[in-house]
Design a protein around this motif. Sequence first.
Motif: not given
Length: 195
Positions: A122-126, A128-134, A163-170
């Motif tokens: 799972a990766y962070a998304h603000d 507006e845009r994805a932040h896959p390094t987090l 890998i079908k990672a999940k976006a998690v919204y912040f």
Amino acid sequence: MTHPKISGAILAGGLSTRMGGYDKGLLPFNNAPLYQHIATRLQPQVHELLINANRNLGIYQQSGYPIIPDMIADFSGPLAGMLAVLKSAIHEWVVFVPCDVPSFPGDLVARLWHYKQHAWAAYAHDCERAHPTLTLMHRSLIPRLESYLALGDRKLMFFMQMIKAKAVYFPNPNNFNNLNTHKEYHHWERLQESA
């Protein structure tokens, strides 16, 4: 919010080309290098802390945290650092934070864990845009990541999609200000001093 023990890693292994080659993790702020501010913010959220670095290893070793260099010697980007850390981490789950996003959320790990559902990453998304390094990743992804890098692929977001990672919204984009250039770094520094 309970979750299993999670390892945390600071990604400080890049070449910092937009910073003129200066090691971003070592940028000074309040009498300490930037990576130490990241560590102070990340450590309460994890059960083990590692640093992925490929330069200035002696300086990073002064932190007392284990230093994990890339296993691929050509500065292959964040995925190479992630692979090295996944292979070294004690725990099954590992959360990654780059050394140049010092204001990342204090609940990053808890939210990534809570909203990942059944995904292995799972990766962070603000919003507006994805932040896959987090990102939060499970060590079972090691073989897929090894194969991906062996093919010469380097794109982090493409791997996340594969890998079908999940976006998690912040919902606060300011948490993800990225200090890629000296101008961005000095702007962030001024914001901190006026806060």
